[in-house]
Design a protein around this motif. Structure first.
Motif, PDB file in Angstrom:
ATOM      1  N   ARG A  30     -21.605  44.731   0.080  1.00 50.97           N
ATOM      2  CA  ARG A  30     -21.249  43.366  -0.317  1.00 50.97           C
ATOM      3  C   ARG A  30     -20.354  42.700   0.724  1.00 50.97           C
ATOM      4  O   ARG A  30     -19.402  41.975   0.406  1.00 50.97           O
ATOM      5  N   GLY A  31     -20.663  42.977   1.996  1.00 49.41           N
ATOM      6  CA  GLY A  31     -19.958  42.341   3.099  1.00 49.41           C
ATOM      7  C   GLY A  31     -18.670  43.006   3.524  1.00 49.41           C
ATOM      8  O   GLY A  31     -17.982  42.524   4.433  1.00 49.41           O
ATOM      9  N   GLU A  32     -18.338  44.158   2.914  1.00 49.22           N
ATOM     10  CA  GLU A  32     -17.069  44.798   3.239  1.00 49.22           C
ATOM     11  C   GLU A  32     -17.027  45.342   4.664  1.00 49.22           C
ATOM     12  O   GLU A  32     -15.940  45.554   5.209  1.00 49.22           O
ATOM     13  N   SER A  33     -18.169  45.578   5.281  1.00 49.96           N
ATOM     14  CA  SER A  33     -18.184  46.020   6.676  1.00 49.96           C
ATOM     15  C   SER A  33     -17.503  45.001   7.583  1.00 49.96           C
ATOM     16  O   SER A  33     -16.983  45.350   8.649  1.00 49.96           O
ATOM     17  N   GLU A  85     -15.442  27.846   4.480  1.00 52.24           N
ATOM     18  CA  GLU A  85     -14.781  28.836   5.316  1.00 52.24           C
ATOM     19  C   GLU A  85     -15.319  30.257   5.122  1.00 52.24           C
ATOM     20  O   GLU A  85     -14.891  31.175   5.817  1.00 52.24           O
ATOM     21  N   ASN A  86     -16.239  30.450   4.181  1.00 50.91           N
ATOM     22  CA  ASN A  86     -16.700  31.819   3.886  1.00 50.91           C
ATOM     23  C   ASN A  86     -18.156  32.047   4.250  1.00 50.91           C
ATOM     24  O   ASN A  86     -18.832  32.879   3.666  1.00 50.91           O
ATOM     25  N   VAL A  87     -18.637  31.297   5.236  1.00 52.64           N
ATOM     26  CA  VAL A  87     -20.006  31.449   5.744  1.00 52.64           C
ATOM     27  C   VAL A  87     -19.927  31.971   7.173  1.00 52.64           C
ATOM     28  O   VAL A  87     -19.330  31.318   8.043  1.00 52.64           O
ATOM     29  N   ALA A 125     -11.168  33.354   5.890  1.00 50.05           N
ATOM     30  CA  ALA A 125     -11.447  33.812   4.526  1.00 50.05           C
ATOM     31  C   ALA A 125     -12.526  34.888   4.588  1.00 50.05           C
ATOM     32  O   ALA A 125     -13.331  34.924   5.526  1.00 50.05           O
ATOM     33  N   PRO A 126     -12.575  35.791   3.606  1.00 41.00           N
ATOM     34  CA  PRO A 126     -13.671  36.761   3.538  1.00 41.00           C
ATOM     35  C   PRO A 126     -15.013  36.037   3.401  1.00 41.00           C
ATOM     36  O   PRO A 126     -15.093  34.951   2.813  1.00 41.00           O
ATOM     37  N   LEU A 127     -16.056  36.651   3.919  1.00 39.34           N
ATOM     38  CA  LEU A 127     -17.381  36.029   3.914  1.00 39.34           C
ATOM     39  C   LEU A 127     -18.137  36.339   2.630  1.00 39.34           C
ATOM     40  O   LEU A 127     -18.086  37.459   2.119  1.00 39.34           O
ATOM     41  N   ALA A 128     -18.861  35.340   2.143  1.00 43.71           N
ATOM     42  CA  ALA A 128     -19.762  35.520   1.007  1.00 43.71           C
ATOM     43  C   ALA A 128     -21.207  35.620   1.462  1.00 43.71           C
ATOM     44  O   ALA A 128     -22.058  36.169   0.761  1.00 43.71           O
ATOM     45  N   CYS A 129     -21.475  35.091   2.648  1.00 40.02           N
ATOM     46  CA  CYS A 129     -22.830  35.076   3.191  1.00 40.02           C
ATOM     47  C   CYS A 129     -22.724  34.915   4.699  1.00 40.02           C
ATOM     48  O   CYS A 129     -21.644  34.638   5.236  1.00 40.02           O
ATOM     49  N   ASP A 176     -30.105  27.649   5.388  1.00 45.84           N
ATOM     50  CA  ASP A 176     -31.072  28.166   6.352  1.00 45.84           C
ATOM     51  C   ASP A 176     -31.787  29.403   5.811  1.00 45.84           C
ATOM     52  O   ASP A 176     -31.200  30.206   5.077  1.00 45.84           O
ATOM     53  N   ALA A 177     -33.028  29.584   6.245  1.00 44.36           N
ATOM     54  CA  ALA A 177     -33.829  30.712   5.763  1.00 44.36           C
ATOM     55  C   ALA A 177     -33.281  32.054   6.215  1.00 44.36           C
ATOM     56  O   ALA A 177     -33.557  33.085   5.575  1.00 44.36           O
ATOM     57  N   ASP A 178     -32.527  32.082   7.306  1.00 46.41           N
ATOM     58  CA  ASP A 178     -31.966  33.348   7.796  1.00 46.41           C
ATOM     59  C   ASP A 178     -30.522  33.556   7.339  1.00 46.41           C
ATOM     60  O   ASP A 178     -29.763  34.294   7.966  1.00 46.41           O
ATOM     61  N   MET A 179     -30.172  32.934   6.225  1.00 46.04           N
ATOM     62  CA  MET A 179     -28.857  33.128   5.614  1.00 46.04           C
ATOM     63  C   MET A 179     -28.959  34.216   4.548  1.00 46.04           C
ATOM     64  O   MET A 179     -29.793  34.138   3.643  1.00 46.04           O
ATOM     65  N   LEU A 180     -28.112  35.229   4.651  1.00 41.25           N
ATOM     66  CA  LEU A 180     -28.074  36.315   3.672  1.00 41.25           C
ATOM     67  C   LEU A 180     -26.840  36.148   2.792  1.00 41.25           C
ATOM     68  O   LEU A 180     -25.718  36.114   3.285  1.00 41.25           O
ATOM     69  N   VAL A 181     -27.071  36.057   1.481  1.00 43.85           N
ATOM     70  CA  VAL A 181     -25.960  36.007   0.525  1.00 43.85           C
ATOM     71  C   VAL A 181     -25.713  37.423   0.032  1.00 43.85           C
ATOM     72  O   VAL A 181     -26.524  37.983  -0.701  1.00 43.85           O
ATOM     73  N   PHE A 182     -24.612  38.016   0.441  1.00 39.69           N
ATOM     74  CA  PHE A 182     -24.333  39.412   0.092  1.00 39.69           C
ATOM     75  C   PHE A 182     -23.191  39.549  -0.909  1.00 39.69           C
ATOM     76  O   PHE A 182     -22.987  40.622  -1.466  1.00 39.69           O
ATOM     77  N   ALA A 183     -22.443  38.487  -1.131  1.00 43.10           N
ATOM     78  CA  ALA A 183     -21.386  38.494  -2.145  1.00 43.10           C
ATOM     79  C   ALA A 183     -21.512  37.199  -2.950  1.00 43.10           C
ATOM     80  O   ALA A 183     -20.683  36.280  -2.809  1.00 43.10           O
ATOM     81  N   PRO A 184     -22.545  37.084  -3.773  1.00 40.96           N
ATOM     82  CA  PRO A 184     -22.843  35.804  -4.432  1.00 40.96           C
ATOM     83  C   PRO A 184     -21.716  35.291  -5.311  1.00 40.96           C
ATOM     84  O   PRO A 184     -21.544  34.074  -5.457  1.00 40.96           O
ATOM     85  N   GLU A 185     -20.937  36.187  -5.874  1.00 37.39           N
ATOM     86  CA  GLU A 185     -19.845  35.751  -6.739  1.00 37.39           C
ATOM     87  C   GLU A 185     -18.750  35.028  -5.957  1.00 37.39           C
ATOM     88  O   GLU A 185     -17.930  34.297  -6.534  1.00 37.39           O
TER      89      GLU A 185
END
Length: 263
Positions: free
Chosen positions: A248-251, A181-183, A211-215, A86-95
Motif C-alpha cells: 500500500r505504498g509503504e516502500s 500533495e499525495n500524487v 505528504a505520504p503518497l496515495a497513488c 491518467d491511465a498509468d496512474m496506480l492507486v495503491f492507498a485508496p483510503e
C-alpha cells in the motif's frame, strides 16, 4: 457532489500493468460513489483537428487539451465535479486519496528527480496534470482551454510537456493555485528501485515529498526507454506494481514517515 472520474486509453494491445492501473482507479471511483467513464482513442477528438495536426498528434499535448474540453462538457451536462486521471496512474492507498474541493480546480505537485554526476540528484518541483479536477462554476477552465490553443497556435513546434507540465509550472510561479500533495511521479529509475527493493534513491525522493503518497503516475510513456540510465520493461513495471499494491505504498511512504519523525 455529482462527480465523474474519466480516463482514456487504446483498446488493443493494452499492457496488463496498464489494465491494473485503470482497474485501481475505477475501484477507487466506485468506493467514493463517483461515476466512472472510460474513453477509447475517440477521446482525441475532443481536441480540434488543427490542434492535433499542429502538435503532430503527440498523445500528451492532445490529451492535455482533450481532458479540459471533456471536463467543460461534463460540467455543462449536470456534473458538479470532474476528475481526470491518467491511465498509468496506480492507486495503491485508496483510503488516502481524497479530492475534496467543492469549487475551483486542482492539479498535482510533481517531485521529479534527475540523477547527476557523483551519485547526486537534481530535484525539481513542478505542476503535473495527471490528476486534474474542476468544479462547476469555476472561472478557470475556459482560460486553460484557451491557453492550450494559444500556445499551439503561436509556438513553431510543440514539445511533449509544453501545454501541460511546463506551462502549468510557469503559470503557478506567477499565480499560485492549489495542488494535490499525495500524487507521486515515478521515473524508470524509481520504478526499478521499488521492483528490486533498493531504497537509496527512494529515500532521497521521499525526502522531498510533503505528504505520504496515495497513488503514483508510473510514467508509461518512458517504458522500455533508456531514460537517465534506467530501463523499465514490463517485468519491472509488474514487480513494482505488485510491491506498491501489496504494501500500500509503504516502500515509499515509510521513508516520508521516518523523515518526519527525525525533524
Amino acid at each position: 457532489m455529482k462527480t465523474i472520474v474519466y480516463q482514456s486509453y487504446r483498446t488493443s494491445r493494452v499492457e496488463p500493468w496498464i489494465a491494473t492501473c485503470m482497474k485501481s482507479v475505477k475501484a477507487w471511483a466506485e468506493s467514493k460513489d463517483f461515476e466512472y467513464r472510460f474513453f477509447d482513442d475517440s477521446f482525441f477528438e475532443y481536441a480540434p483537428d488543427w490542434y492535433r495536426d499542429k502538435v503532430n498528434h503527440q498523445i500528451c499535448p492532445v490529451t492535455d487539451l482533450a481532458r479540459l474540453v471533456a471536463a467543460k462538457e461534463f460540467l455543462a451536462n449536470g456534473y458538479e465535479r470532474t476528475i481526470w486521471i491518467d491511465a498509468d496512474m496506480l492507486v495503491f492507498a485508496p483510503e488516502k486519496l481524497a479530492i475534496d474541493l467543492e469549487s475551483d480546480f486542482t492539479f498535482c505537485h510533481e517531485v521529479w528527480m534527475v540523477p547527476e554526476a557523483a551519485g547526486t540528484n537534481h530535484v525539481s518541483h513542478r505542476v503535473n496534470n495527471s490528476v486534474t479536477a474542476f468544479c462547476k462554476g469555476n472561472v478557470h477552465l475556459d482560460f486553460f482551454i484557451d491557453a492550450c490553443q494559444r500556445i499551439a497556435r503561436h509556438k513553431p513546434e510543440i514539445g511533449k510537456l509544453d501545454v501541460g507540465t511546463l506551462f502549468l509550472t510557469q503559470l503557478r510561479n506567477a499565480l499560485p493555485f492549489p495542488l494535490l500533495e499525495n500524487v507521486g511521479m515515478l521515473s524508470p529509475a524509481l520504478m526499478t528501485d521499488i521492483a528490486l527493493d533498493m531504497p537509496h534513491r527512494l529515500i532521497e525522493y521521499a525526502r522531498h515529498l510533503s505528504a505520504p503518497l496515495a497513488c503514483a503516475n508510473l510514467c508509461g510513456s518512458l517504458q522500455g526507454q533508456n531514460f537517465q540510465g534506467a530501463v523499465a520493461d514490463d517485468s519491472i513495471y509488474e514487480k513494482a506494481i505488485d510491491t506498491l499494491l501489496s504494501d500500500r505504498g509503504e516502500s515509499i511512504n515509510r521513508h516520508v514517515t521516518s523523515r518526519r519523525q527525525q525533524q
